[in-house]
Scaffold this active site. Structure first.
Site, PDB file in Angstrom:
ATOM      1  N   GLU A  35       0.840  -1.194   0.000  1.00 55.85           N
ATOM      2  CA  GLU A  35       0.000   0.000   0.000  1.00 55.85           C
ATOM      3  C   GLU A  35       0.877   1.247   0.000  1.00 55.85           C
ATOM      4  O   GLU A  35       1.867   1.317   0.745  1.00 55.85           O
ATOM      5  CB  GLU A  35      -0.855  -0.024   1.283  1.00 55.85           C
ATOM      6  CG  GLU A  35      -1.876   1.082   1.393  1.00 55.85           C
ATOM      7  CD  GLU A  35      -2.612   1.013   2.735  1.00 55.85           C
ATOM      8  OE1 GLU A  35      -1.985   0.697   3.765  1.00 55.85           O
ATOM      9  OE2 GLU A  35      -3.822   1.297   2.744  1.00 55.85           O
ATOM     10  N   HIS A  37       2.391   4.660   0.980  1.00 57.38           N
ATOM     11  CA  HIS A  37       2.541   5.323   2.278  1.00 57.38           C
ATOM     12  C   HIS A  37       3.172   6.701   2.096  1.00 57.38           C
ATOM     13  O   HIS A  37       4.120   7.053   2.804  1.00 57.38           O
ATOM     14  CB  HIS A  37       3.362   4.461   3.240  1.00 57.38           C
ATOM     15  CG  HIS A  37       2.543   3.424   3.955  1.00 57.38           C
ATOM     16  ND1 HIS A  37       2.088   2.295   3.351  1.00 57.38           N
ATOM     17  CD2 HIS A  37       2.070   3.372   5.237  1.00 57.38           C
ATOM     18  CE1 HIS A  37       1.373   1.584   4.214  1.00 57.38           C
ATOM     19  NE2 HIS A  37       1.345   2.206   5.362  1.00 57.38           N
ATOM     20  N   ASP A  46       3.374  -1.727   6.068  1.00 55.59           N
ATOM     21  CA  ASP A  46       2.417  -2.518   6.863  1.00 55.59           C
ATOM     22  C   ASP A  46       2.842  -3.972   7.028  1.00 55.59           C
ATOM     23  O   ASP A  46       2.232  -4.714   7.815  1.00 55.59           O
ATOM     24  CB  ASP A  46       1.022  -2.465   6.226  1.00 55.59           C
ATOM     25  CG  ASP A  46       0.384  -1.093   6.352  1.00 55.59           C
ATOM     26  OD1 ASP A  46       0.994  -0.193   6.947  1.00 55.59           O
ATOM     27  OD2 ASP A  46      -0.745  -0.930   5.835  1.00 55.59           O
ATOM     28  N   HIS A 121      -2.236  -3.648   9.214  1.00 55.99           N
ATOM     29  CA  HIS A 121      -3.005  -2.934   8.172  1.00 55.99           C
ATOM     30  C   HIS A 121      -4.460  -2.932   8.612  1.00 55.99           C
ATOM     31  O   HIS A 121      -5.116  -3.982   8.639  1.00 55.99           O
ATOM     32  CB  HIS A 121      -2.805  -3.652   6.830  1.00 55.99           C
ATOM     33  CG  HIS A 121      -3.612  -3.132   5.692  1.00 55.99           C
ATOM     34  ND1 HIS A 121      -3.465  -1.854   5.184  1.00 55.99           N
ATOM     35  CD2 HIS A 121      -4.579  -3.720   4.934  1.00 55.99           C
ATOM     36  CE1 HIS A 121      -4.301  -1.697   4.155  1.00 55.99           C
ATOM     37  NE2 HIS A 121      -4.999  -2.804   4.002  1.00 55.99           N
ATOM     38  N   GLU A 123      -7.342  -2.215   7.482  1.00 55.42           N
ATOM     39  CA  GLU A 123      -8.442  -2.754   6.684  1.00 55.42           C
ATOM     40  C   GLU A 123      -8.539  -4.275   6.735  1.00 55.42           C
ATOM     41  O   GLU A 123      -9.560  -4.849   6.332  1.00 55.42           O
ATOM     42  CB  GLU A 123      -8.305  -2.294   5.227  1.00 55.42           C
ATOM     43  CG  GLU A 123      -8.579  -0.805   5.016  1.00 55.42           C
ATOM     44  CD  GLU A 123      -7.365   0.087   5.268  1.00 55.42           C
ATOM     45  OE1 GLU A 123      -6.434  -0.329   5.981  1.00 55.42           O
ATOM     46  OE2 GLU A 123      -7.349   1.212   4.739  1.00 55.42           O
ATOM     47  N   HIS A 178      -2.267   7.007   8.870  1.00 56.31           N
ATOM     48  CA  HIS A 178      -1.669   6.389   7.681  1.00 56.31           C
ATOM     49  C   HIS A 178      -0.522   7.249   7.135  1.00 56.31           C
ATOM     50  O   HIS A 178      -0.738   8.351   6.642  1.00 56.31           O
ATOM     51  CB  HIS A 178      -2.734   6.201   6.609  1.00 56.31           C
ATOM     52  CG  HIS A 178      -2.195   5.583   5.367  1.00 56.31           C
ATOM     53  ND1 HIS A 178      -1.798   4.266   5.309  1.00 56.31           N
ATOM     54  CD2 HIS A 178      -1.941   6.105   4.147  1.00 56.31           C
ATOM     55  CE1 HIS A 178      -1.341   4.011   4.107  1.00 56.31           C
ATOM     56  NE2 HIS A 178      -1.405   5.107   3.377  1.00 56.31           N
ATOM     57  N   GLU A 183       3.742   5.478  12.013  1.00 54.04           N
ATOM     58  CA  GLU A 183       4.433   4.574  11.095  1.00 54.04           C
ATOM     59  C   GLU A 183       5.801   5.131  10.699  1.00 54.04           C
ATOM     60  O   GLU A 183       6.772   4.373  10.578  1.00 54.04           O
ATOM     61  CB  GLU A 183       3.578   4.334   9.848  1.00 54.04           C
ATOM     62  CG  GLU A 183       2.352   3.474  10.129  1.00 54.04           C
ATOM     63  CD  GLU A 183       1.535   3.191   8.879  1.00 54.04           C
ATOM     64  OE1 GLU A 183       1.088   2.055   8.726  1.00 54.04           O
ATOM     65  OE2 GLU A 183       1.332   4.117   8.059  1.00 54.04           O
TER      66      GLU A 183
HETATM   67 ZN    ZN Z   1       0.372   1.588   7.062  1.00 50.32          ZN
HETATM   68 MN    MN Z   2      -2.372   0.111   5.732  1.00 53.74          MN
END
Ligand code: ZN
Ligand code: MN
Length: 258
Positions: A35, A37, A46, A121, A123, A178, A183
């Site tokens: 994904e 970032h 992630d 992650h 989701e 995010h 992170e």
């Molecule tokens: Zn992430």
């Molecule tokens: Mn993610």
């Protein structure tokens, strides 16, 4: 048995078999995504972060880390920028559920009875629960009733004290994290060569209306792809997070697995 590596996939089969067949060794499975970032971090944040939490926790509790799930469920606009963005490469929910269900059942076949799913992650969350439910149901049909699964997301172990240190100007909420301070700080502590802080875009925390629209409206997502600014990130904050979250995960595993 004391393994020389925390990673199950680095062991020979006899060493792995000896470690897991009596069911006492916990297996930790990191779950991530590919994904975007933002402009400053790689696509596998992630995956890298839960893998390291799993590795640290496994060393503490005498567990083993399974190969990570490197693809995850589709990025949601309000928590990951959206699945329309370049680089983001996702599974359908049914695919993730089926794959994780299969892997849980395979570890049970090997003798594993203690499994921890370490999510990185957001989701993935409900699809992980569905995979657990289906796997445990099918194992019950096979007469296997003693598998216990702990599921956690590492950020849930950040308490109010650490939050105050990480976000002196106010916490934007985990969904907007995010590509933000959490992170980025962890990546600076663990993989500084993969972080390009000079390219980071300083954005105000994203705001969304209280509903979703499909197809998504791309202009709802900040153009950088992050939902809050990584500007206040630091390796020192990353070390705080590593300490607090690892300690919390270890405590949970000791409580649940003994
Ligand atoms: Zn992430
Ligand atoms: Mn993610």
């Amino acid at each position: 048995m004391q393994a020389t590596t925390a990673f199950a996939s680095e062991m020979t089969w006899p060493a792995y078999d000896a470690a897991v067949k009596n069911g006492t060794t916990p297996i930790l499975i990191p779950l991530g995504s590919m994904e975007q970032h933002g402009h400053h971090m790689p696509l596998h944040v992630d995956v890298l972060l839960p893998t390291e939490f799993a590795r640290r926790a496994a060393i503490e509790v005498g567990g083993l880390v399974a190969p990570a799930f490197t693809y995850g469920y589709k990025s949601h606009q309000k928590s990951g920028g959206g699945n329309h963005l370049p680089g983001t490469t996702s599974l359908d929910g049914a695919t993730l559920v089926a794959a994780l269900r299969d892997v849980i059942k395979e570890f049970a076949r090997h003798g594993v009875r203690k499994i921890c799913l370490v999510n990185g992650h957001f989701e993935n969350s409900w699809f992980i629960i569905e995979a657990i439910d289906l796997a445990l149901r099918e194992l019950r049909w096979d007469g296997v009733t003693d598998v216990k699964i702990v599921v956690l997301s590492y950020w849930d172990f950040v308490g109010p004290e650490a939050l105050a240190q990480l976000y002196p100007n106010g916490f934007p909420g985990w969904e907007l994290e995010h590509g933000g301070v959490l992170e980025t700080s962890l990546m600076l502590a663990l993989h500084p060569a993969l972080v390009h802080l000079h390219a980071a875009v300083d954005v105000a925390p994203a705001t969304f209306p209280p509903y979703d629209v499909y197809p998504v409206k791309p202009d709802w997502t900040p153009p950088s792809g992050t939902l809050s600014s990584p500007k206040e990130a630091s390796a020192e904050k990353g070390q705080i997070l590593l300490q607090v979250c690892t300690a919390g995960i270890v405590k949970a595993l000791v409580a649940e697995f003994g």
